[in-house]
Design an enzyme around this catalytic site. Sequence first.
Site, PDB file in Angstrom:
ATOM      1  N   ARG A 180       0.838  -1.200   0.000  1.00  0.00           N
ATOM      2  CA  ARG A 180       0.000   0.000   0.000  1.00  0.00           C
ATOM      3  C   ARG A 180       0.871   1.248   0.000  1.00  0.00           C
ATOM      4  O   ARG A 180       0.565   2.229  -0.695  1.00  0.00           O
ATOM      5  CB  ARG A 180      -0.939   0.008   1.206  1.00  0.00           C
ATOM      6  CG  ARG A 180      -2.046  -1.024   1.126  1.00  0.00           C
ATOM      7  CD  ARG A 180      -3.021  -0.896   2.275  1.00  0.00           C
ATOM      8  NE  ARG A 180      -3.819   0.312   2.170  1.00  0.00           N
ATOM      9  CZ  ARG A 180      -4.598   0.786   3.138  1.00  0.00           C
ATOM     10  NH1 ARG A 180      -4.645   0.167   4.314  1.00  0.00           N
ATOM     11  NH2 ARG A 180      -5.298   1.890   2.959  1.00  0.00           N
ATOM     12  N   CYS A 238      -1.120   5.877   9.136  1.00  0.00           N
ATOM     13  CA  CYS A 238      -1.506   4.592   8.555  1.00  0.00           C
ATOM     14  C   CYS A 238      -2.633   4.855   7.574  1.00  0.00           C
ATOM     15  O   CYS A 238      -2.574   5.821   6.829  1.00  0.00           O
ATOM     16  CB  CYS A 238      -1.920   3.610   9.662  1.00  0.00           C
ATOM     17  SG  CYS A 238      -3.271   4.218  10.691  1.00  0.00           S
TER      18      CYS A 238
END
Length: 283
Positions: A180, A238
């Site tokens: 990611r 995050c």
Amino acid sequence: MNAIISPSELANALVGPNPPVLLDVRWQLSLAKASGEPPFDGRAAYESGHIPGAVFVDLERELASEPGVKGRHPLPATEDFGAAMRRAGVTAARPVVVYDGGQGWAAARAWWLLRWTGHPDVRVLDGGLAAWEGQLETAVPEPAEGDFAPVPGAVPLLDADGAGALARSGVLFDARAGERYRGEVEPIDPVGGHIPGALSAPTTENVGPDGRFLPAEELRTRFKALGAADGRDVGVYCGSGVSGAHEVLALAVAGIPAALYVGSWSEWSSDPARPVAVGPDPQ
């Protein structure tokens, strides 16, 4: 004070003179809307068995506000968070121990919020419920109303501008999976990649196969090798401020203070004017 507590230490504390308030924050990141599967039900899991005396706390409703431009899990309103903690029996005079199903992300979110709002004694059960060897109960306790009065600002918090600046002036860790960070996949947010200058530091690498944190010295070595050394300011983000809280917790175990960017990638990527980097290079 250590930021985590072992199952044996918790068992001893529960029969001690000032037992901790126990919060059960079972939660899972759910992609159920896309897959058609029913979402994870943390309350149902809690009601099927929890550590005796634990009170369930709902991450989506009590540890975050409604999703929007500030991300998928923005900060809850201070008054709402305080009311939720008082309902759970949280007081300033008793320690608090938080646990989840074992991943540690949700428990770390509760830990961080309580620390940010000034509670002096909060720890996370290392390894969560999966590591607990004691009995479980299904009875739902009715704790006496607590007196916790949250005062935000006790630990550092980053906004989008602060996170972008810290990626250039200090150390900003991206706690998501490496794919990611690199922008190879993005299952949730509209844009893949990372904040320019941020360093990939997946939170999954802070724990062993049993889900418990690596020893403090190993964590310290890991983070220093990634750049968290020589007094540099450190921050973490995050996807939406949940797994990032777990990385802040890991840094605390290592003795390294760090700020959390709660809006994280879900907020950053929602603004097309903000720059995005892809690939393994931080820039």
